[in-house]
Design an enzyme around this catalytic site. Structure first.
Site, PDB file in Angstrom:
ATOM      1  N   HIS A  52      46.643   2.748  22.106  1.00 23.19           N
ATOM      2  CA  HIS A  52      46.132   4.430  22.682  1.00 23.19           C
ATOM      3  C   HIS A  52      45.750   4.506  24.127  1.00 23.19           C
ATOM      4  CE1 HIS A  52      45.340   5.525  18.423  1.00 23.19           C
ATOM      5  NE2 HIS A  52      45.686   4.522  18.270  1.00 23.19           N
ATOM      6  N   GLU A 134      41.816   2.004  22.673  1.00 18.69           N
ATOM      7  CA  GLU A 134      42.965   3.428  22.975  1.00 18.69           C
ATOM      8  C   GLU A 134      42.156   2.358  24.519  1.00 18.69           C
ATOM      9  OE1 GLU A 134      42.869   5.974  23.345  1.00 18.69           O
ATOM     10  OE2 GLU A 134      42.714   7.074  21.399  1.00 18.69           O
ATOM     11  N   HIS A 173      51.103   4.330  19.791  1.00 19.09           N
ATOM     12  CA  HIS A 173      50.662   5.456  19.189  1.00 19.09           C
ATOM     13  C   HIS A 173      52.157   6.609  18.285  1.00 19.09           C
ATOM     14  CE1 HIS A 173      47.490   9.365  17.963  1.00 19.09           C
ATOM     15  NE2 HIS A 173      48.018   8.774  17.356  1.00 19.09           N
ATOM     16  N   ASP A 183      51.157   8.675  23.428  1.00 22.94           N
ATOM     17  CA  ASP A 183      50.152   7.374  24.314  1.00 22.94           C
ATOM     18  C   ASP A 183      50.955   6.193  23.442  1.00 22.94           C
ATOM     19  OD1 ASP A 183      49.272   8.597  21.788  1.00 22.94           O
ATOM     20  OD2 ASP A 183      47.343   7.030  22.185  1.00 22.94           O
TER      21      ASP A 183
END
Length: 197
Positions: A52, A134, A173, A183
């Site tokens: 992400h 992330e 994602h 993303d």
């Protein structure tokens, strides 16, 4: 309570060799900030890695707002954008900041709330069987060398400790939630990342 990271400590773990403590699901070498936004997986299966990007406010970095957001401590009066995400309960297993600092919010053996409504290879509910990482960033800005270096080292550990995750089961994602998510975005260099594994 989350305290802002000291500028002197930012990126301090760049020289750390990461390892995984499988019983606890912890990444040794990462900072630890526990998020309440997780629960038990329906089974022990961990077979997907989802990449992400996130920044809060969008396009702004080194604000520690992502940490507060993942811990339900974000003051939504601080920025107009935060009103759009007020009340959301989300998390990820790891955050890799622009400096290369790595923060773990959820043990790998728990289900982090990162993917939302999603599907991979015809299977719904990717949170059940995935790990979410992330990268601090946005769709329209390149990621840093430090982030790629950390991501590669961490991914190598994940591939070793969770053999159901293979290079073919590393995805973005946007791939598991097409039309809803974009993303990690076009600036993420998949070739650089996968070729380094």
């Amino acid at each position: 309570m989350i305290l802002p990271a000291s500028p002197l400590l930012a990126g301090f773990n760049l020289s750390v060799s990461f390892s995984i403590d499988q019983p606890s699901g912890r990444l040794i070498g990462a900072d630890w900030i526990a998020s309440p936004n997780c629960n038990e997986r329906p089974s022990d299966e961990i077979s997907l890695l989802v990449i992400h990007n996130i920044s809060l406010p969008p396009g702004q970095f080194n604000t520690q707002a992502v940490e507060r957001f993942f811990c339900n401590e974000l003051d939504c009066s601080e920025h107009p954008y935060y009103q759009q995400i007020e009340g959301l309960e989300v998390s990820a297993h790891l955050l890799i900041e622009r400096t290369g600092r790595v923060v773990q919010f959820v043990p790998f053996n728990k289900r982090a709330w990162h993917a939302g409504q999603s599907s991979f290879d015809g299977r719904e509910q990717c949170n059940d069987f995935s790990i979410g990482i992330e990268l601090e960033g946005s769709d329209d800005q390149p990621f840093t060398d430090q982030q790629y270096d950390q991501l590669v080292q961490i991914t190598e550990q994940l591939l070793t400790h969770y053999p159901l995750i293979t290079p073919h089961r590393i995805t973005g994602h946007s791939d598991i939630a097409p039309g809803r998510k974009t993303d990690p975005g076009p600036c993420f260099d998949w070739g650089r990342y996968l070729n380094a594994l």
